[in-house]
Design a protein around this motif. Structure first.
Motif, PDB file in Angstrom:
ATOM      1  N   LEU A 100      27.658  95.030  14.266  1.00  0.00           N
ATOM      2  CA  LEU A 100      28.234  93.698  14.121  1.00  0.00           C
ATOM      3  C   LEU A 100      29.684  93.764  13.646  1.00  0.00           C
ATOM      4  O   LEU A 100      30.533  93.014  14.122  1.00  0.00           O
ATOM      5  N   GLU A 101      29.958  94.677  12.703  1.00  0.00           N
ATOM      6  CA  GLU A 101      31.344  94.864  12.249  1.00  0.00           C
ATOM      7  C   GLU A 101      32.237  95.318  13.399  1.00  0.00           C
ATOM      8  O   GLU A 101      33.356  94.839  13.557  1.00  0.00           O
ATOM      9  N   CYS A 102      31.742  96.257  14.196  1.00  0.00           N
ATOM     10  CA  CYS A 102      32.516  96.774  15.328  1.00  0.00           C
ATOM     11  C   CYS A 102      32.783  95.666  16.338  1.00  0.00           C
ATOM     12  O   CYS A 102      33.900  95.522  16.836  1.00  0.00           O
ATOM     13  N   ALA A 103      31.762  94.869  16.642  1.00  0.00           N
ATOM     14  CA  ALA A 103      31.939  93.764  17.592  1.00  0.00           C
ATOM     15  C   ALA A 103      32.930  92.741  17.057  1.00  0.00           C
ATOM     16  O   ALA A 103      33.772  92.232  17.811  1.00  0.00           O
ATOM     17  N   LYS A 104      32.862  92.442  15.780  1.00  0.00           N
ATOM     18  CA  LYS A 104      33.795  91.490  15.171  1.00  0.00           C
ATOM     19  C   LYS A 104      35.228  92.012  15.277  1.00  0.00           C
ATOM     20  O   LYS A 104      36.148  91.269  15.635  1.00  0.00           O
ATOM     21  N   ASP A 105      35.422  93.290  14.961  1.00  0.00           N
ATOM     22  CA  ASP A 105      36.753  93.892  15.071  1.00  0.00           C
ATOM     23  C   ASP A 105      37.275  93.840  16.506  1.00  0.00           C
ATOM     24  O   ASP A 105      38.446  93.541  16.741  1.00  0.00           O
ATOM     25  N   LEU A 106      36.410  94.143  17.455  1.00  0.00           N
ATOM     26  CA  LEU A 106      36.823  94.101  18.861  1.00  0.00           C
ATOM     27  C   LEU A 106      37.218  92.689  19.289  1.00  0.00           C
ATOM     28  O   LEU A 106      38.214  92.499  19.984  1.00  0.00           O
ATOM     29  N   HIS A 107      36.442  91.689  18.874  1.00  0.00           N
ATOM     30  CA  HIS A 107      36.780  90.300  19.218  1.00  0.00           C
ATOM     31  C   HIS A 107      38.124  89.910  18.623  1.00  0.00           C
ATOM     32  O   HIS A 107      38.935  89.246  19.292  1.00  0.00           O
ATOM     33  N   GLU A 108      38.381  90.316  17.375  1.00  0.00           N
ATOM     34  CA  GLU A 108      39.667  90.003  16.745  1.00  0.00           C
ATOM     35  C   GLU A 108      40.818  90.681  17.475  1.00  0.00           C
ATOM     36  O   GLU A 108      41.873  90.070  17.691  1.00  0.00           O
ATOM     37  N   LYS A 109      40.627  91.936  17.869  1.00  0.00           N
ATOM     38  CA  LYS A 109      41.693  92.658  18.571  1.00  0.00           C
ATOM     39  C   LYS A 109      41.939  92.080  19.957  1.00  0.00           C
ATOM     40  O   LYS A 109      43.082  91.976  20.406  1.00  0.00           O
ATOM     41  N   ILE A 110      40.874  91.691  20.645  1.00  0.00           N
ATOM     42  CA  ILE A 110      41.024  91.071  21.957  1.00  0.00           C
ATOM     43  C   ILE A 110      41.782  89.755  21.832  1.00  0.00           C
ATOM     44  O   ILE A 110      42.678  89.459  22.626  1.00  0.00           O
ATOM     45  N   ALA A 111      41.426  88.975  20.819  1.00  0.00           N
ATOM     46  CA  ALA A 111      42.098  87.694  20.607  1.00  0.00           C
ATOM     47  C   ALA A 111      43.581  87.897  20.311  1.00  0.00           C
ATOM     48  O   ALA A 111      44.429  87.158  20.825  1.00  0.00           O
ATOM     49  N   SER A 112      43.908  88.905  19.517  1.00  0.00           N
ATOM     50  CA  SER A 112      45.320  89.146  19.204  1.00  0.00           C
ATOM     51  C   SER A 112      46.077  89.670  20.426  1.00  0.00           C
ATOM     52  O   SER A 112      47.243  89.332  20.628  1.00  0.00           O
ATOM     53  N   ILE A 113      45.421  90.459  21.268  1.00  0.00           N
ATOM     54  CA  ILE A 113      46.067  90.958  22.483  1.00  0.00           C
ATOM     55  C   ILE A 113      46.334  89.800  23.441  1.00  0.00           C
ATOM     56  O   ILE A 113      47.423  89.680  24.010  1.00  0.00           O
ATOM     57  N   LYS A 114      45.339  88.931  23.598  1.00  0.00           N
ATOM     58  CA  LYS A 114      45.527  87.773  24.480  1.00  0.00           C
ATOM     59  C   LYS A 114      46.614  86.849  23.963  1.00  0.00           C
ATOM     60  O   LYS A 114      47.353  86.253  24.736  1.00  0.00           O
ATOM     61  N   LYS A 115      46.690  86.708  22.663  1.00  0.00           N
ATOM     62  CA  LYS A 115      47.682  85.823  22.057  1.00  0.00           C
ATOM     63  C   LYS A 115      49.100  86.359  22.227  1.00  0.00           C
ATOM     64  O   LYS A 115      50.036  85.615  22.468  1.00  0.00           O
ATOM     65  N   ASN A 116      49.272  87.663  22.093  1.00  0.00           N
ATOM     66  CA  ASN A 116      50.607  88.271  22.078  1.00  0.00           C
ATOM     67  C   ASN A 116      51.121  88.718  23.439  1.00  0.00           C
ATOM     68  O   ASN A 116      52.289  89.051  23.578  1.00  0.00           O
ATOM     69  N   THR A 117      50.268  88.766  24.430  1.00  0.00           N
ATOM     70  CA  THR A 117      50.724  89.232  25.749  1.00  0.00           C
ATOM     71  C   THR A 117      50.211  88.318  26.846  1.00  0.00           C
ATOM     72  O   THR A 117      49.265  87.562  26.667  1.00  0.00           O
ATOM     73  N   LYS A 118      50.819  88.409  27.984  1.00  0.00           N
ATOM     74  CA  LYS A 118      50.365  87.646  29.140  1.00  0.00           C
ATOM     75  C   LYS A 118      49.505  88.551  30.006  1.00  0.00           C
ATOM     76  O   LYS A 118      49.747  89.748  30.119  1.00  0.00           O
ATOM     77  N   VAL A 119      48.511  87.980  30.640  1.00  0.00           N
ATOM     78  CA  VAL A 119      47.592  88.747  31.472  1.00  0.00           C
ATOM     79  C   VAL A 119      48.326  89.391  32.648  1.00  0.00           C
ATOM     80  O   VAL A 119      48.062  90.530  33.019  1.00  0.00           O
ATOM     81  N   ASN A 120      49.301  88.715  33.225  1.00  0.00           N
ATOM     82  CA  ASN A 120      50.039  89.259  34.369  1.00  0.00           C
ATOM     83  C   ASN A 120      50.816  90.507  33.986  1.00  0.00           C
ATOM     84  O   ASN A 120      50.934  91.443  34.773  1.00  0.00           O
ATOM     85  N   GLU A 121      51.396  90.530  32.789  1.00  0.00           N
ATOM     86  CA  GLU A 121      52.152  91.695  32.345  1.00  0.00           C
ATOM     87  C   GLU A 121      51.230  92.880  32.095  1.00  0.00           C
ATOM     88  O   GLU A 121      51.625  94.025  32.282  1.00  0.00           O
ATOM     89  N   MET A 122      49.999  92.620  31.701  1.00  0.00           N
ATOM     90  CA  MET A 122      49.057  93.689  31.386  1.00  0.00           C
ATOM     91  C   MET A 122      48.592  94.431  32.636  1.00  0.00           C
ATOM     92  O   MET A 122      48.165  95.565  32.556  1.00  0.00           O
TER      93      MET A 122
END
Length: 142
Positions: A100-122
């Motif tokens: 559960l901790e690992c999943a929570k960390d992954l969700h937070e990191k995914i959210a920060s990646i989506k927030k800071n970058t555009k999908v097209n650039e990725m």
């Protein structure tokens, strides 16, 4: 050449602290085994490292080291079964907690990646790698 008294405080250097932990853990477990044999007493030692790893010694589980259970009474077998059931529950609980901790960390990191970058650039960049515990997870964006 005599021994000097060691000041009891946290060791600041991470490598020195890990070496001291390993040496002292082995010494503590060895002493626990010795006192259980010499004094014929039940001894239990549970050590949980700062990484969450469990190290344990229990002198009343000598039956676990035997290759067969022919010499055990029904009461001994029931006691052993209860101990194994308790240990299994604890291991499953710890595993669930870590997942559960690992999943929570992954969700937070995914959210920060989506927030800071555009999908097209990725799409032009290689997929980012995220480490969760000792596992490596690769995220692929469409």
């Amino acid at each position: 050449m005599g021994r000097r008294k060691v000041e009891i405080k946290r060791i600041q250097d991470k490598n020195c602290r890990q070496v001291a932990f390993c040496k002292r853990r082995k010494g503590l477990l060895k002493k626990a085994k010795e006192i259980s044999i010499l004094c014929d007493v039940d001894v239990a030692v549970v050590i949980i490292s700062n990484r969450g790893r469990l190290h344990e010694f229990s002198s009343n589980n000598r039956q676990l080291e035997e290759t067969n259970a022919d010499g055990l009474t029904v009461t001994d077998l029931i006691h052993l079964e209860n101990e194994l059931q308790t240990a299994l529950i604890q291991v499953r609980s710890r595993k669930t907690h870590l997942m559960l901790e690992c999943a929570k960390d992954l969700h937070e990191k995914i959210a920060s990646i989506k927030k800071n970058t555009k999908v097209n650039e990725m799409s032009d960049l290689p997929a980012p790698h995220i480490f969760c515990g000792q596992q490596r997870v690769t995220l692929n964006f469409l």
